[in-house]
Every structure is written in structure tokens, then in C-alpha cells.
Write a protein that holds these residues in place. Structure first.
Motif, mmCIF file in Angstrom:
data_model
loop_
_atom_site.group_PDB
_atom_site.id
_atom_site.type_symbol
_atom_site.label_atom_id
_atom_site.label_comp_id
_atom_site.label_asym_id
_atom_site.label_seq_id
_atom_site.Cartn_x
_atom_site.Cartn_y
_atom_site.Cartn_z
ATOM 1 N N ALA A 48 0.838 -1.193 0.000
ATOM 2 C CA ALA A 48 0.000 0.000 0.000
ATOM 3 C C ALA A 48 0.878 1.250 0.000
ATOM 4 O O ALA A 48 1.928 1.293 0.637
ATOM 5 N N HIS A 49 0.433 2.243 -0.740
ATOM 6 C CA HIS A 49 1.073 3.547 -0.746
ATOM 7 C C HIS A 49 -0.009 4.591 -0.551
ATOM 8 O O HIS A 49 -1.194 4.272 -0.549
ATOM 9 N N ALA A 50 0.380 5.823 -0.427
ATOM 10 C CA ALA A 50 -0.593 6.871 -0.106
ATOM 11 C C ALA A 50 -1.765 6.892 -1.071
ATOM 12 O O ALA A 50 -2.908 7.116 -0.684
ATOM 13 N N GLU A 196 1.550 4.349 -20.821
ATOM 14 C CA GLU A 196 2.009 5.606 -21.416
ATOM 15 C C GLU A 196 2.281 6.694 -20.383
ATOM 16 O O GLU A 196 2.633 7.813 -20.745
ATOM 17 N N VAL A 197 2.122 6.379 -19.099
ATOM 18 C CA VAL A 197 2.382 7.360 -18.045
ATOM 19 C C VAL A 197 3.857 7.767 -18.052
ATOM 20 O O VAL A 197 4.738 6.918 -18.201
ATOM 21 N N GLU A 198 4.110 9.054 -17.895
ATOM 22 C CA GLU A 198 5.483 9.542 -17.834
ATOM 23 C C GLU A 198 6.086 9.279 -16.458
ATOM 24 O O GLU A 198 5.382 9.270 -15.443
ATOM 25 N N LEU A 199 7.376 9.068 -16.433
ATOM 26 C CA LEU A 199 8.090 8.885 -15.172
ATOM 27 C C LEU A 199 7.978 10.151 -14.333
ATOM 28 O O LEU A 199 8.420 11.220 -14.756
ATOM 29 N N PRO A 200 7.362 10.078 -13.151
ATOM 30 C CA PRO A 200 7.194 11.280 -12.330
ATOM 31 C C PRO A 200 8.503 11.668 -11.642
ATOM 32 O O PRO A 200 9.302 10.804 -11.276
ATOM 33 N N LYS A 201 8.700 12.947 -11.451
ATOM 34 C CA LYS A 201 9.908 13.412 -10.777
ATOM 35 C C LYS A 201 9.836 13.073 -9.295
ATOM 36 O O LYS A 201 8.838 13.344 -8.628
ATOM 37 N N GLY A 202 10.873 12.439 -8.804
ATOM 38 C CA GLY A 202 10.956 12.126 -7.387
ATOM 39 C C GLY A 202 10.083 10.985 -6.933
ATOM 40 O O GLY A 202 9.852 10.818 -5.735
ATOM 41 N N ALA A 203 9.577 10.178 -7.859
ATOM 42 C CA ALA A 203 8.726 9.030 -7.495
ATOM 43 C C ALA A 203 9.063 7.854 -8.383
ATOM 44 O O ALA A 203 9.695 8.000 -9.432
ATOM 45 N N ALA A 204 8.649 6.667 -7.962
ATOM 46 C CA ALA A 204 8.901 5.464 -8.749
ATOM 47 C C ALA A 204 7.633 4.665 -8.997
ATOM 48 O O ALA A 204 7.696 3.556 -9.514
ATOM 49 N N MET A 205 6.476 5.221 -8.643
ATOM 50 C CA MET A 205 5.213 4.527 -8.837
ATOM 51 C C MET A 205 4.090 5.521 -9.066
ATOM 52 O O MET A 205 4.059 6.576 -8.441
ATOM 53 N N VAL A 206 3.194 5.186 -9.993
ATOM 54 C CA VAL A 206 1.982 5.961 -10.236
ATOM 55 C C VAL A 206 0.807 5.006 -10.149
ATOM 56 O O VAL A 206 0.834 3.920 -10.746
ATOM 57 N N ALA A 207 -0.222 5.379 -9.402
ATOM 58 C CA ALA A 207 -1.387 4.523 -9.221
ATOM 59 C C ALA A 207 -2.572 5.063 -9.998
ATOM 60 O O ALA A 207 -2.690 6.267 -10.234
ATOM 61 N N SER A 208 -3.458 4.146 -10.394
ATOM 62 C CA SER A 208 -4.747 4.516 -10.969
ATOM 63 C C SER A 208 -5.822 3.821 -10.159
ATOM 64 O O SER A 208 -5.525 3.103 -9.190
ATOM 65 N N PRO A 216 11.119 0.690 -12.059
ATOM 66 C CA PRO A 216 12.376 0.251 -11.468
ATOM 67 C C PRO A 216 13.560 1.119 -11.884
ATOM 68 O O PRO A 216 14.514 1.304 -11.120
ATOM 69 N N SER A 217 13.483 1.656 -13.105
ATOM 70 C CA SER A 217 14.578 2.507 -13.594
ATOM 71 C C SER A 217 14.788 3.722 -12.694
ATOM 72 O O SER A 217 15.914 4.230 -12.583
ATOM 73 N N ALA A 218 13.737 4.192 -12.045
ATOM 74 C CA ALA A 218 13.854 5.373 -11.192
ATOM 75 C C ALA A 218 14.662 5.091 -9.939
ATOM 76 O O ALA A 218 15.186 6.023 -9.313
ATOM 77 N N LEU A 219 14.773 3.840 -9.554
ATOM 78 C CA LEU A 219 15.514 3.491 -8.336
ATOM 79 C C LEU A 219 17.014 3.654 -8.528
ATOM 80 O O LEU A 219 17.759 3.654 -7.547
#
Length: 221
Positions: A48-50, A196-208, A216-219
Motif C-alpha cells: 500500500a502507498h498513499a 504511457e504514463v510519464e516517469l514522475p519526478k521524485g517518485a517510482a510509482m503511479v497509481a490509478s 524500477p529505472s527510477a531506483l
């Protein structure tokens, strides 16, 4: 890529691993580093994340690598287990061929959350065919739509590979896929949006509302 460039890259990869595994202590550090990374990816895929609840139950997933794009599409009835195992490679072949350190993104769709938008007739079809068979049907539909290379061939006992014609499959998933056209459409739309979601700045996950995409590349940044 020419054969020579590929051969040079393979030799460089093998040489790097020889250095990383130069003695017993280096092997231990390599093991720790790889598992630490895989554990972080697995946690992002499941915990779970925010903005997202725990990933559990049936799900579709796909792994993208930089350059190659979408490599593999799969499904599971136990996302909380399979998605943690996926980057570790203990119960799945994918990480043996495409290490998680080079994964660009992983898309996860919790397809049961889309059922409420499907016609009542399809909801009844899903109940009749079971969640397991519906997962296979959606997996087949997604594989046919996206043709990931690691799903498009099968290993042979002779040591080589045989192409798979996904559109002519007679699997259980293929046989049931035509019974849920609207659920398939909804799933493909949700998949396209997350892929197609863009890599967010300062994050490694986007939820819908029905899934998530992990980078993983963001890590490595």
C-alpha cells in the motif's frame, strides 16, 4: 544491432560479472545488492502507498525494458505473491532473461476492479467461467494486442525456440476470450493509460483506480 556489436556487448557483460563475482565476499555483496533491489521493486508492486491500496488477488502484469519495450505479459490469481517473486526470479523465468535492473516499467492491472463497468451479461460469464479462466482470457487478449516477444516463442527440448502464433491458440484463455469483449476493451484501455504514463519526478510509482505502474529505472537515479 550487428552480430559483432551484440557479441562485444555480451563479452563486456560477462567480463563485468566476472569482476563482480571475483571472490566469496564479492559474491555475497552481489547477492545482497541484487536481492535488495528486487525486494524494493516487489514492494512497490504490491504494498500500500498513499494513493494505492495493497495489490492482492487477480491481476495482469507486463514488464517493459528500455529499448526492447514490452517484453512479457502475464497474469496471476495471487498478485501479492507473484509480483513479489517476479523481480527475484525464484518462481518465474523472466528475471533470468531480462534482469530487473534494466526494467523500465512494470504495469499492473487489477482487472476485477473493472467488472462493475462491464455489462451484467459479461459479469455472469466471468462468474460462470471462474476468475482463473477469466484471467487467462484477458491475458490472451492482451498478448494478442501487444505481441510481447517473450510470449511469442516457446522453448524446445532441442535447445532452440519455436514461434507461437497467439492468434491461433487453442488454450483455455483463447477459447474464452471472445465471451468478454467489453471487459477486454476496458482492460486494454486501462493498460494503455498506464503504459504511457510519464516517469514522475521524485517518485517510482503511479497509481490509478485499477492498478499501478512501477518504474524500477527510477531506483537508479
Amino acid at each position: 544491432m550487428s552480430d559483432q556489436v551484440q557479441e562485444d556487448a555480451f563479452r563486456a557483460w560477462r567480463s563485468s560479472l566476472t569482476t563482480l563475482l571475483g571472490d566469496a565476499s564479492l559474491l555475497a555483496r552481489w547477492q545482497e545488492r541484487r536481492y535488495q533491489f528486487a525486494h524494493r521493486v516487489g514492494a512497490l508492486l504490491t504494498e500500500a502507498h498513499a494513493e494505492s491500496s495493497v495489490t492482492v488477488g487477480p491481476a495482469l502484469y507486463g514488464v517493459f525494458a528500455s529499448g526492447a519495450g514490452l517484453c512479457y505479459v502475464g497474469q496471476t490469481q495471487e498478485a501479492e505473491r507473484r509480483l513479489r517473486d517476479l523481480p527475484v526470479g525464484e518462481s518465474h523465468h523472466l528475471a533470468n532473461t531480462v534482469p530487473p535492473e534494466v526494467w523500465e516499467r512494470v504495469v499492473v492491472i487489477r482487472w476485477p476492479l473493472l467488472l462493475c463497468e462491464a455489462p451484467a451479461s459479461e459479469q455472469m460469464e466471468v462468474e460462470a467461467m471462474s476468475s482463473a479462466v477469466c484471467g487467462l482470457a484477458l491475458e490472451h487478449t492482451l498478448q494478442v494486442a501487444t505481441t510481447p516477444p517473450l510470449n511469442s516463442r516457446r522453448r524446445r527440448t532441442s535447445g532452440d525456440w519455436q514461434p507461437r502464433n497467439l492468434t491461433r491458440s487453442r488454450s483455455r484463455g483463447a477459447n474464452h476470450s471472445q465471451q468478454i469483449p467489453e471487459l477486454s476493451r476496458l482492460t486494454l484501455a486501462a493498460w494503455k493509460a498506464l503504459s504511457e504514463v510519464e516517469l514522475p519526478k521524485g517518485a517510482a510509482m503511479v497509481a490509478s483506480a485499477v492498478g499501478r505502474v512501477v518504474f524500477p529505472s527510477a531506483l537508479h537515479l
